[in-house]
Write an enzyme that holds these catalytic residues in place. Structure first.
Site, short mmCIF file in Angstrom:
data_model
loop_
_atom_site.label_atom_id
_atom_site.label_comp_id
_atom_site.label_asym_id
_atom_site.label_seq_id
_atom_site.Cartn_x
_atom_site.Cartn_y
_atom_site.Cartn_z
N ASN A 16 0.87 -1.18 0.00
CA ASN A 16 0.00 0.00 0.00
C ASN A 16 0.90 1.22 0.00
O ASN A 16 1.53 1.54 1.01
CB ASN A 16 -0.89 -0.03 1.26
CG ASN A 16 -1.69 1.25 1.44
OD1 ASN A 16 -1.76 2.09 0.53
ND2 ASN A 16 -2.29 1.41 2.61
N LYS A 18 0.09 4.27 -0.19
CA LYS A 18 -0.54 5.47 0.42
C LYS A 18 -0.32 6.66 -0.54
O LYS A 18 -0.41 6.48 -1.74
CB LYS A 18 0.01 5.68 1.83
CG LYS A 18 -0.12 4.40 2.68
CD LYS A 18 0.16 4.57 4.12
CE LYS A 18 0.00 3.21 4.83
NZ LYS A 18 0.16 3.28 6.27
N HIS A 104 -9.37 1.17 5.61
CA HIS A 104 -8.03 1.33 6.18
C HIS A 104 -8.11 2.27 7.38
O HIS A 104 -8.89 3.22 7.39
CB HIS A 104 -7.08 1.90 5.12
CG HIS A 104 -5.65 1.85 5.56
ND1 HIS A 104 -5.11 2.79 6.41
CD2 HIS A 104 -4.66 0.95 5.30
CE1 HIS A 104 -3.84 2.47 6.65
NE2 HIS A 104 -3.55 1.36 5.98
N GLU A 106 -6.37 4.64 8.33
CA GLU A 106 -6.21 6.07 8.02
C GLU A 106 -7.51 6.66 7.48
O GLU A 106 -7.82 7.83 7.73
CB GLU A 106 -5.03 6.26 7.05
CG GLU A 106 -3.71 6.08 7.79
CD GLU A 106 -2.57 5.49 6.96
OE1 GLU A 106 -2.63 5.53 5.72
OE2 GLU A 106 -1.61 4.97 7.58
N GLU A 180 -4.88 -4.92 10.78
CA GLU A 180 -3.84 -3.91 10.93
C GLU A 180 -4.04 -3.17 12.25
O GLU A 180 -4.84 -2.23 12.31
CB GLU A 180 -3.91 -2.91 9.77
CG GLU A 180 -3.67 -3.52 8.41
CD GLU A 180 -3.12 -2.50 7.42
OE1 GLU A 180 -2.04 -2.73 6.91
OE2 GLU A 180 -3.78 -1.47 7.19
N GLY A 186 3.01 2.33 10.73
CA GLY A 186 3.95 3.44 10.55
C GLY A 186 4.71 3.80 11.81
O GLY A 186 5.32 4.87 11.89
N SER A 226 4.01 -2.15 10.13
CA SER A 226 5.48 -2.17 10.25
C SER A 226 6.10 -3.49 9.79
O SER A 226 7.06 -3.98 10.39
CB SER A 226 5.92 -1.81 11.67
OG SER A 226 5.50 -0.49 11.99
P1 13P Z 1 3.40 0.43 7.59
O1 13P Z 1 3.89 -0.85 6.97
O2 13P Z 1 4.12 1.65 7.07
O3 13P Z 1 3.34 0.34 9.07
O4 13P Z 1 1.87 0.63 7.10
C1 13P Z 1 0.99 -0.43 7.22
C2 13P Z 1 -0.25 -0.10 6.47
O5 13P Z 1 -0.99 0.79 6.85
C3 13P Z 1 -0.54 -0.86 5.25
O6 13P Z 1 -1.84 -0.63 4.81
#
Ligand code: 13P
Length: 264
Positions: A16, A18, A104, A106, A180, A186, A226
């Site tokens: 992903n 983003k 997601h 976010e 997740e 992140g 992560s």
């Molecule tokens: P990270 O791997 O940067 O922690 O992000 C995970 C994520 O949100 C994948 O959708």
């Protein structure tokens, strides 16, 4: 190999991006990707929608079109209309996306998406003939309060019920799930393989309850938060972990290729 739990399918390794990588970076990524044309792991990439065409073209040039599935990170639930700035599932499909992330964290936490929004988007993705990857996960506060099970089951259950995801529907469509934990996204904090297996087992038993064992066992459950080349193999080897959804470490073609390698 994928988790040894219920699922015999190959591991899914999804990146992903983003809000990163414009068309030129997407092309450079595709050129650096070290993937065999045939491989065990199912590989998916979710670039920004504006880079989808460039990534698709660059993968085709390398003969990797059928090796890498493409998706979008979000859709609007309506099929068309006056929704300035939004993209429908059918527009995403017409641009080459076969998958869409839904719910997601976010989207839920930064953009205020509700359980209803998530369910409507899932229904739209399925109606377009695409595969949703529904993302669920608890915050640190919820985990510390002992609410892991309640939170992730509510997120899953609402979508299964409201979007009408049933055993009959899944005779013709696919549905993926990603666990997740918000505290691991992140942050560099990764859930232990045991944490991931525990959450995935909770989700798996709900899927079997709701969809019956054939479809309930067939839904891949990915872990995200992560994931890096250093921990991917251990996570993907954990019971019930059917793959990984990778954010930051999917931006670099070499590190993403190494993660795919761990799933093969
Ligand atoms: P990270 O791997 O940067 O922690 O992000 C995970 C994520 O949100 C994948 O959708």
């Amino acid at each position: 190999m994928s988790g040894t739990g219920a699922s015999p399918r190959p591991a899914v390794v999804a990146g992903n991006w983003k809000m990163n990588h414009g068309p030129a970076d997407a092309v450079a990524f595709a050129r650096e990707l070290e993937l065999e044309a045939e491989g065990v792991a199912e590989v998916l990439l979710f670039p920004p929608a504006t880079s989808l065409a460039a990534l698709r073209g660059a993968l085709a040039e390398r003969g990797l079109s059928s090796r890498v599935g493409l998706g979008v990170q979000n859709v609007h639930p309506a099929e068309r209309g006056a929704y300035t700035g939004e993209i429908s599932a059918s527009l995403a499909l017409a641009s080459g996306a076969g998958f869409a992330l839904v719910g997601h964290s976010e989207r839920r936490h930064l953009f205020g998406e509700t359980h209803d929004d998530t369910a409507r988007k899932t229904a739209a993705v399925l109606a377009a003939g695409m595969t949703p990857i529904l993302c669920v996960g608890e915050t640190l506060g919820e985990r510390r309060a002992g609410r892991l099970e309640e939170v992730i089951l509510r997120q899953l259950d609402h979508v299964l019920t409201t979007a009408g995801v049933s055993d009959r529907l899944l005779d013709g469509s696919r549905f993926y799930l990603a666990y997740e934990p918000v505290w691991a996204i992140g942050t560099g904090e990764t859930a232990t393989p045991g944490d991931a297996s525990e959450a995935h087992a909770i989700l798996r038993s709900c899927l079997i309850d709701r969809l019956g064992s054939e479809h309930g066992l067939d839904v891949p459950i990915l872990y995200g938060g992560s994931v890096k080349p250093e921990n991917a193999s251990e996570l993907m080897g954990a019971p019930e972990v059917g793959g990984v959804l990778v954010g930051g470490a999917s931006l670099d073609a070499r590190s993403f290729s190494a993660i795919v390698q761990s799933g093969s």
